[in-house]
Design an enzyme around this catalytic site. Structure first.
Site, PDB file in Angstrom:
ATOM      1  CG  HIS A 119      -4.855  -8.641   4.022  1.00 44.14           C
ATOM      2  ND1 HIS A 119      -4.063  -9.228   3.064  1.00 44.14           N
ATOM      3  CD2 HIS A 119      -4.586  -7.310   3.967  1.00 44.14           C
ATOM      4  CE1 HIS A 119      -3.320  -8.305   2.448  1.00 44.14           C
ATOM      5  NE2 HIS A 119      -3.616  -7.119   2.983  1.00 44.14           N
ATOM      6  CD  GLU A 120      -6.213  -4.425   5.785  1.00 40.76           C
ATOM      7  OE1 GLU A 120      -6.506  -4.644   4.603  1.00 40.76           O
ATOM      8  OE2 GLU A 120      -5.217  -3.778   6.134  1.00 40.76           O
ATOM      9  CG  HIS A 123      -1.012  -4.777   6.500  1.00 39.80           C
ATOM     10  ND1 HIS A 123       0.059  -5.233   5.754  1.00 39.80           N
ATOM     11  CD2 HIS A 123      -2.047  -4.655   5.637  1.00 39.80           C
ATOM     12  CE1 HIS A 123      -0.305  -5.355   4.478  1.00 39.80           C
ATOM     13  NE2 HIS A 123      -1.587  -5.006   4.373  1.00 39.80           N
ATOM     14  CG  HIS A 129       0.355  -6.018   0.487  1.00 36.79           C
ATOM     15  ND1 HIS A 129       0.004  -4.790  -0.040  1.00 36.79           N
ATOM     16  CD2 HIS A 129      -0.617  -6.336   1.384  1.00 36.79           C
ATOM     17  CE1 HIS A 129      -1.135  -4.379   0.493  1.00 36.79           C
ATOM     18  NE2 HIS A 129      -1.521  -5.298   1.382  1.00 36.79           N
TER      19      HIS A 129
END
Lengths: 379, 80
Positions: A119-120, A123, A129
């Site tokens: 997930h990170e 970014h 998101h």
């Protein structure tokens, strides 16, 4: 999906990453493996490639810290905020910080490092998101299915920034990680697409299929096209290279691995105490000094051990091993000779004999297909 | 994880206010941090409920309380 204001993204396709420090919750090799796997989630659908740096600067710097850690977003102790990462850019752009107050794991217990890291890194690569509850970029930590980590929303988002992955069948793309030319060369890695590929052993393991070869394992999830190559020692440092056989007992979450006249029982990433033990303790006759291949049939509660052209079976219910071995071809018509490896997937057995793979229907008791040994890999 | 049944309304308010500050750019200052129909905090709460597909009530309902207690990414959801 959403991107950051101004749609920051990396203008190059090969990015460097460095793991600045390690959490004590996991062995460094496990952190390395989780980070590498999390990056490959994104490189598998884009032209992006990642080079691991052991020192100096890197595009994506990965670190573990608790509470305040020299940026404007202090962590908040266990739970709550698990990690955060910065949009692509110079200095701390792209960096990913993980809250050391979480309990980082490789399993569904605690906080799964691979899942949060994937997930990170979304970014780090420019995604913000997503409102889609099944997307990897959805901000809340939830149960996840490792086999379908990226939702179409994630894929659409990252390909909006970087385009799709070039043709996956290109042989040069053996792994999504490119070694840094300045670092020492690794010994030759086994080639999963070689036509004369053979395996030491094969087994299922927590939903994946593991193929053992010398000191490496290929990990393959049936629902994911790509396979991952790892060192056996990165998960089980005490297991020897060049194993002979392996099988899983899913209902006990245990894997049994054989080499020579010894065997180990593995639970998750731990070898149970008291192992290795000698194979005769399983009930074999004294003349059995090596197992060629083995598999456990959960439906029958029976485990089959293949040695040369014969097999033994152990019945969990009667807690007994066959008194005498039987001929393989009598119970598995069409399967002849020495077996290198075997595993069960759904209601089929997959026997590896030399350069051949034979699919055997357990219900119909007959061979259904002849396959290449590299059938499971995207060659 | 089930929501913590012991959370009193005040605790709930503080919890959600902190959440809105961290992830929805809510700026806490005196008047703005009260639950009035169109107060800035209520607006931010609605924005958060809309983001997560919850029923947009602008109120501290159980679904909202449960969500703000779930572990999550520390990066803001809006205006990151």
């Amino acid at each position: 999906f959403s991107t950051f204001a101004g749609e920051p993204k990396w203008t190059k396709q090969v990015l460097t990453y460095r793991i600045v420090n390690y959490t004590p919750d996991l062995r460094p090799a496990e952190v390395n493996a989780a980070i590498k796997k999390a990056l490959s989630v994104w490189s598998s659908v884009t032209p992006l490639r990642f080079v691991k740096k052991d020192r100096g600067d890197a595009d994506i710097k990965i670190s573990f810290a608790a509470r305040g850690h020299n940026d404007f977003i202090p962590f908040d102790g266990p739970g709550g905020s698990l990690a955060h990462a910065y949009a692509p850019g110079k200095d701390f752009g792209g960096d990913a910080h993980f809250d050391e107050d979480e309990t980082w794991t490789q399993s569904t217990k605690g906080t799964n490092l691979f899942y949060v890291a994937a997930h990170e890194f979304g970014h780090s690569l420019g995604l913000s998101h997503s409102k889609h509850p099944d997307a990897l970029m959805y901000p809340v930590y939830r149960k996840f299915d490792p086999s379908v980590l990226l939702h179409q929303d994630d894929i659409t988002g990252i390909q909006y920034l970087y385009g799709p992955s070039p043709n996956a069948n290109n042989d040069q793309r053996e792994s999504t990680e490119i070694k840094d030319p300045t670092e020492s060369k690794d010994p030759e890695l086994p080639n999963s697409c070689s036509s004369n590929l053979t395996f030491d052993a094969a087994t299922t393991f927590r939903g994946e299929i593991m193929f053992f070869k010398d000191k490496h394992i290929w990990r393959k999830h049936p629902a994911v096209r790509t396979a991952e190559l790892d060192l056996i020692s990165s998960f089980w440092p005490l297991l020897p290279p060049g194993v002979d056989a392996a099988y899983e007992i899913p209902e006990k979450d245990e894997m049994v691995v054989f080499k020579g006249n010894e065997f180990w029982v593995v639970k998750g990433d731990t070898i149970l105490p008291g192992y290795p033990q000698k194979v005769y303790t399983l009930g074999f006759s004294q003349d059995v000094i090596k197992i060629d291949a083995a598999f456990h049939n959960g439906n029958e509660g029976k485990t089959y051990f293949f040695i040369a052209d014969k097999f033994w079976s152990y019945d969990k219910r009667s807690q007994s091993m066959d008194r005498k071995p039987l001929l393989i071809r009598d119970a598995f018509p069409g399967i002849n000779g020495k077996i290198d490896a075997v595993f069960q997937h759904e209601s089929f057995l997959y026997f590896f004999c030399g350069g051949k793979q034979i699919e055997f229907d357990l219900d119909k008791k007959r061979v259904t297909r002849f396959l290449k040994t590299n059938f499971w890999f995207p060659c | 994880f089930p929501a913590d049944p012991r959370a009193t309304k005040e605790e709930g308010t503080q919890l959600v206010q902190k959440y809105l500050e961290n992830y929805y750019g809510f700026k806490k200052d005196g008047e703005s941090s009260v639950w009035k129909i169109n107060s800035p905090m209520t607006q931010k709460l609605k924005e958060m409920q809309e983001f997560f597909g919850l029923e947009v009530t602008g109120k501290l309902d159980p679904g909202t309380l449960e969500l703000v207690q779930k572990p999550r990414c520390g990066f803001p959801d809006v205006g990151g």
